[in-house]
Design an enzyme around this catalytic site. Structure first.
Site, mmCIF file in Angstrom:
data_model
loop_
_atom_site.group_PDB
_atom_site.id
_atom_site.type_symbol
_atom_site.label_atom_id
_atom_site.label_comp_id
_atom_site.label_asym_id
_atom_site.label_seq_id
_atom_site.Cartn_x
_atom_site.Cartn_y
_atom_site.Cartn_z
ATOM 1 N N ASP A 200 -28.848 22.308 -93.311
ATOM 2 C CA ASP A 200 -27.818 21.882 -94.264
ATOM 3 C C ASP A 200 -28.470 21.716 -95.637
ATOM 4 O OD1 ASP A 200 -24.899 20.626 -94.384
ATOM 5 O OD2 ASP A 200 -26.235 19.408 -95.642
ATOM 6 N N ILE A 201 -27.865 22.329 -96.657
ATOM 7 C CA ILE A 201 -28.409 22.188 -98.013
ATOM 8 C C ILE A 201 -28.102 20.772 -98.510
ATOM 9 C CG2 ILE A 201 -28.335 23.052 -100.383
ATOM 10 C CD1 ILE A 201 -27.418 25.751 -99.282
ATOM 11 N N GLU A 244 -22.091 24.855 -96.435
ATOM 12 C CA GLU A 244 -23.511 24.944 -96.796
ATOM 13 C C GLU A 244 -24.420 24.809 -95.574
ATOM 14 O OE1 GLU A 244 -22.315 20.573 -97.569
ATOM 15 O OE2 GLU A 244 -21.403 22.555 -97.541
#
Length: 331
Positions: A200-201, A244
């Site tokens: 996950d960004i 994301e």
């Protein structure tokens, strides 16, 4: 299937005979039927002519000096194969052995001397028609083969597009689900390890708010590129899990090996130094990674593996983000 129009497009007949007088008589008879005619005097000349231009039918004398018709016919078949035009053997030998020899050499039909001209005309017409029908059939078969190949290519491209995330050009969620099910069943049979990385960004919403959605899309592409390069083996699958979030399937990989891959991904993203002033943990874009590994038990689903990877990702975020956390699935 349309009938051939021999009047508009006259077939080419090649006469092969060492007797000049017979060649002349045959030429006149064939030209009266509206055919185009060429003639040569022996088997070698016949092979040379056919190398330059294949006629539609060959009237071939069986008994000639230098190279007889049987040898010439056999070499025609060997040289041109399915493209060889029909060969009507003209022979003065009217015995079973000569007839068998003519057909063994590849002759399509034969006619004996003295020539019965009405029979010759009918056989030439029939052989030309049959040859045309077979050529049309082969042409249609080839057209269908090419069309089938193109359709298969289009179907493969369509399948690829269906399984691809339009923005990042990596696998989409649908393709991920299919690949995970497939690898889960395979490794359950083999009793070999399967690992999953969920990424996950960090603070991606803030990145979009700061730099705009176009820059956000570019950021997603760069992360996808790093993941793609990190998952090097043919069986590895990189997919966009949603928004994301990304996911990596690592078949035949232990939890320890998957943790190393995840750390490599995180490190390579840092080295790209994508500026992120809205991040709460760094001046650059970072990743939180949750890793889970298991040897799939028979007759189970991968849901537990996904849940453990998700839990590990949640733990990575709670502990401060920009890190890798792993869970070994207990079975």
């Amino acid at each position: 299937m349309n009938e051939p129009d021999f009047h508009r497009d006259p077939p080419l007949i090649l006469i092969v005979d060492d007797e000049k007088t017979l060649r002349l008589v045959l030429r006149r008879a064939m030209e009266q039927e509206g055919y185009r005619v060429s003639e040569v005097g022996d088997g070698h000349q016949c092979l040379a002519f056919c190398t330059e231009q294949l006629p539609d039918i060959i009237l071939l004398d069986a008994m000639m000096p230098v190279m007889d018709g049987f040898t010439c016919c056999a070499q025609l078949q060997e040289r041109f194969g399915q493209k060889c035009p029909p060969v009507l053997m003209i022979t003065g030998l009217n015995n079973q052995e000569s007839v068998d020899r003519a057909f063994e050499a590849g002759a399509t039909d034969y006619i004996t001397k003295p020539i019965h001209w009405a029979v010759l005309r009918q056989r030439v017409r029939r052989l030309l028609h049959t040859h045309w029908v077979m050529a049309e059939l082969h042409r249609k078969i080839e057209q269908e083969r090419v069309l089938k190949a193109k359709l298969e290519e289009m179907n493969q491209e369509l399948q690829r597009l269906v399984d691809l995330d339009g923005l990042t050009q990596i696998a989409n969620r649908r393709a991920f689900d299919q690949a995970l099910q497939q690898e889960w069943k395979r490794l359950a049979r083999e009793q070999a390890p399967l690992s999953l990385i969920l990424c996950d960004i960090d603070f991606f919403k803030a990145y979009n708010d700061t730099y705009g959605h176009q820059a956000g899309d570019e950021c997603l592409k760069q992360v996808a590129d790093i993941l793609r390069k990190a998952a090097k083996r043919p069986a590895d699958v990189v997919a966009r899990y949603g928004g994301e979030e990304f996911v990596v399937i690592l078949p035949n990989t232990s939890l320890r090996g998957a943790m190393q891959v995840a750390e490599s991904i995180r490190s390579k993203l840092k080295s790209r130094a994508i500026v992120h002033e809205g991040s709460g943990v760094s001046k650059f874009v970072t990743l939180s990674c949750g890793v889970a590994g298991v040897i799939p038990p028979p007759k189970t689903t991968p849901d537990r593996l996904i849940a453990e990877a998700d839990q590990a990702l949640y733990k990575a975020k709670v502990e401060g983000r920009d890190r890798v956390v792993g869970n070994l699935v207990e079975v």
